[in-house]
Design an enzyme around this catalytic site. Sequence first.
Site, PDB file in Angstrom:
ATOM      1  N   PRO B 229      36.284   1.442   3.594  1.00  0.00           N
ATOM      2  CA  PRO B 229      35.119   1.618   2.724  1.00  0.00           C
ATOM      3  C   PRO B 229      35.353   0.880   1.402  1.00  0.00           C
ATOM      4  CG  PRO B 229      36.086   3.746   3.348  1.00  0.00           C
ATOM      5  CD  PRO B 229      37.001   2.686   3.844  1.00  0.00           C
ATOM      6  N   LEU B 230      34.297   0.251   0.888  1.00  0.00           N
ATOM      7  CA  LEU B 230      34.449  -0.523  -0.348  1.00  0.00           C
ATOM      8  C   LEU B 230      34.916   0.336  -1.521  1.00  0.00           C
ATOM      9  CD1 LEU B 230      31.533  -3.120  -0.304  1.00  0.00           C
ATOM     10  CD2 LEU B 230      33.978  -3.521  -0.039  1.00  0.00           C
ATOM     11  N   CYS B 231      34.469   1.613  -1.540  1.00  0.00           N
ATOM     12  CA  CYS B 231      34.861   2.448  -2.675  1.00  0.00           C
ATOM     13  C   CYS B 231      36.367   2.716  -2.679  1.00  0.00           C
ATOM     14  CB  CYS B 231      34.062   3.748  -2.696  1.00  0.00           C
ATOM     15  SG  CYS B 231      34.326   4.768  -1.258  1.00  0.00           S
ATOM     16  N   THR B 232      36.973   2.787  -1.478  1.00  0.00           N
ATOM     17  CA  THR B 232      38.426   2.943  -1.413  1.00  0.00           C
ATOM     18  C   THR B 232      39.104   1.722  -2.021  1.00  0.00           C
ATOM     19  OG1 THR B 232      38.342   4.310   0.560  1.00  0.00           O
ATOM     20  CG2 THR B 232      40.407   3.172   0.140  1.00  0.00           C
ATOM     21  N   GLU B 235      38.245   1.796  -5.885  1.00  0.00           N
ATOM     22  CA  GLU B 235      38.616   2.918  -6.750  1.00  0.00           C
ATOM     23  C   GLU B 235      39.937   3.598  -6.408  1.00  0.00           C
ATOM     24  OE1 GLU B 235      35.148   5.338  -6.533  1.00  0.00           O
ATOM     25  OE2 GLU B 235      33.928   3.679  -7.252  1.00  0.00           O
TER      26      GLU B 235
END
Lengths: 523, 469
Positions: B229-232, B235
């Site tokens: 996932p891009l948020c992983t 962030e």
Amino acid sequence: MAEPKIKYDRQLRIWGEQGQAALEKASVCLLNCGPTGSETLKNLVLGGIGSITVVDGSKVEVGDLGNNFMVDETSLGESKAKCVCAFLQELNDAVKATFIEEFPEKLIESNPSFFSQFTLVIATQLVEDKMLKLDRICREANVMIVFARSYGLTGLVRVSVKEHTVIESKPDHFLDDHRLNNPWPELKRFVESIDVNVPDPVAHKHIPYVVILVKMAEEWAQSHGGTLPSTREEKNELKDLLTSRMIGLDEDNYKEAVDAYYKLFSSRGISSDLMQILNDNCAEIDSNSSDFWVMVAALKEFVALEGGGEVPLEGSIPDMTSSTEQYVNLQKVYQAKAEADFLAMEKHVQNSLKKIGRDPNSISKMTIKVFCKNTRKLKVCRYRMIQEEFNSPSLSVLQNYLTDEKYSMAAGFYILLRAVDRFAANYNSFPGQFDGEIDEDISRLKTLAVSLLTDLGCNGSILSEDLIKEICRFGAAELHAVSALIGGIASQEVIKLITKQFTPMIGTFIFNGIDQKSKLMLL
Amino acid sequence: MHTDSDILELEDAAQTCTDVPMVESTANSRTRDLDRLLLRSGHLVGPNFEPSVELRDYLQEYARVLVVGAGGLGCELLKDLALSGFKNLDVIDMDRIEVTNLNRQFLFRLEDVGKPKAEVAAKRVMERVSGVNIVPHFCRIEDKDIDFYNDFIIIVLGLDSVEARSYINSVACSFLEYDEKDNPKEETVKPMVDGGTEGFKGHARVIVPGMTPCFECTIWLFPPQVKFPLCTLAETPRTAAHCIEYAHLIKWDEVHSGKAFDPDDPEDMQWVYKEALKRAELFGIPGVTYSLTQGVVKNIIPAIASTNAIISAACSLETLKIVSGCSKTLSNYLTYNGVEGLHTEVTDFVKDNDCIVCGPGVLIEMDTSCTLQKFIEQLEEHPNLHLSKVSVTHQGKNLYMQAPPVLEEMTRSNLSLALFDLMGRISGGTVHVNGTSIKNNKKTSGLRKLRVVFKGVDGMADMDTAGGA
């Protein structure tokens, strides 16, 4: 990167530089370079094996052009060993390639000490009595053998080594060693330092599942007299408790905890496979013991003392939903324990070495470290001598396969591949080798196969008439596609044996080229 | 086996003609070993097996085999097939030779790096096996006309991508026609043999469209690749791979406005590696190496010679058996695993009778007034198809073609005409459409067979009751 490193990139990702170094140090001897032998060596030469010696006494005939890629028109009448060797050299100039124009059968009879110079011998297309002799020679000289044979639409591969030990067996699926139901003090303290009921939803959904599970298990134990769930109802109850702590539907960490909650009930301590290795006679070490067994002896002490019934911790954790900080810190807790266990193991190894009169530093830290990371995956492979198997195969196994719906054909081929060698010993040719004698050969082979079954004690087992006729139809043909397959399997076993990684096959692999229902039979 | 009467016949024939098994199958022949299977009768053989010199001639002179892919499997397949009695081979591959191929793609040498794989592979095999003719095609599989694929008796696949397998499968299945009882018409069946490897593991399978499951029937055997996932990445990076993908997917675009990342450019790869390393240091994450960076960014699948040899040999043997009938065949899926000991398993998967690729075709009911344009729009919205950028053919006639531009212009005027009229005002029929669909966030091209039925036109009762989706 240097060019060889780039060239081998795709295989270095499998067996690493250690494995590659082992291959580059190995010297391999091939007996008979028909398509089966040539294809086996091709796969090893491409991978950068140290040296090859091709032994074959025959000259290239027209028929060879139709089944062997390593010879061509210009080779006709020339030494087959020389032509095959030249082509193989073309594939990789880093390999030292030599040939000997001699019939392997002759070498086995007249010069048995010849074989002791090699790491491993690949013996192709040998008949029974030569197999048995070579097996004895190599067992004595402590040289590994891989037998490979293609015969019409069938064939076999068999490894013969006295003992082969593996530290890095690299199995596909293996349960992580997280100690969730048996946390050590530092892990307990780490878990306590984290508030699993933190009200901030972002923090709540970034608590690693390992922390959640250890905490839950502890909570449960406190309210259940110090025990973990044992019945299915109790386990479900714990699972429900877990789900009830979710505060949002998007909490991936809780989903991971629910998926992994069965790990709480994995058994503690040593697996039965490892127990068998610890209790092996070889774990009673002396000055002749290999490094592997010295480390096993040390492991035994570790388990009894510092380990408290557990092996050294591997120390790695898989990726899991978490904040970076908590994940990295959790990782450090596991790594610290692994490092402490390694240091304890190192002491035991040094003591063990001292006890048997060896230099206490003769096993490198690196080796001990790798050993500690793999203690749960250690493998010890021992192989029966071919003669033992041939004289007294495991009857129950053989009979089961002979009557098995799926594998009766493979089992039948096992018997018939041996029967054709008796045939050859009696009649100086293989059944069906000459067009005019096929019908006669069928009944001769049938008689021989039946008497072989009787000799083995498989009274009452019946071989299918069709299969006997098929074997005669094959007429000992060495088909290219079958040879490439058998050679492929043989070379893969060679790689596992030489790199000492992954687990080589134990038993006799019988290829069934009719419907591909092949079988590895431990007989 | 030869009966007495066989032998008599052969002896008679031998006096007038040399083309008989007894004479041919001597030790001094190139086909010495193959002849045992092709000239001798057997009991565990295919249904239409007729051992004869004619059969051998058929393999050598007439049977055309297409090998898709000239990589690790393709090189082995060409060698194996050339030494299994086939003399007319074609090979198609769009790639050029790289240094990392040399540990297994044995037809290539260091000096071949940069040359088209198909061309070098064809040349090398022809040099060594005289009498074999191999035609190389240095292009994408989608660049060939559909008819190109129909010229082969069997298609052998040595590929490493799900998309490419899916495409060839859809092409082979598009040739398949069913009779009025919904049984496949034998002469339209285009068999395929497919192989695949990863490290010490591999599979070989036989696909006989209409009889055994096609690639699409069992697509679940190839689960989609898991992406981070891009948020992983942005962030909460935790692993070396997260740092690498951050540099590759997020940081690269931030810094290089508009310039596309080229995985084959060592400078680009070096940049990603350095950025990943910086990020890893920032977060205290170990394990970023150049080799891992390449592995993650290019999604490198480890590959070795031995596994490719095993799988290709199994595929070639099945090809020989299917074409000649000289033995039974694999039914229908073989897996090989050499990681722990050796495990082989044969699984008989079942066909999905509602498969939109190998089934009798997706049924589409239409008004006679519906224009071709409308029809094409419908396909995009169709719940099972989701096809866009569609080209349409009916009985080999192009009704509308997206490309090349010349054809597009020629067929554009058809868009406003009624499909009913374009198909010759019949009650219904099979239409082939070629387009792209989005699956797991990936564009795939595919050929689909549609059974169009016009409402209110006589003679369609039998089509209504036929199966299909």
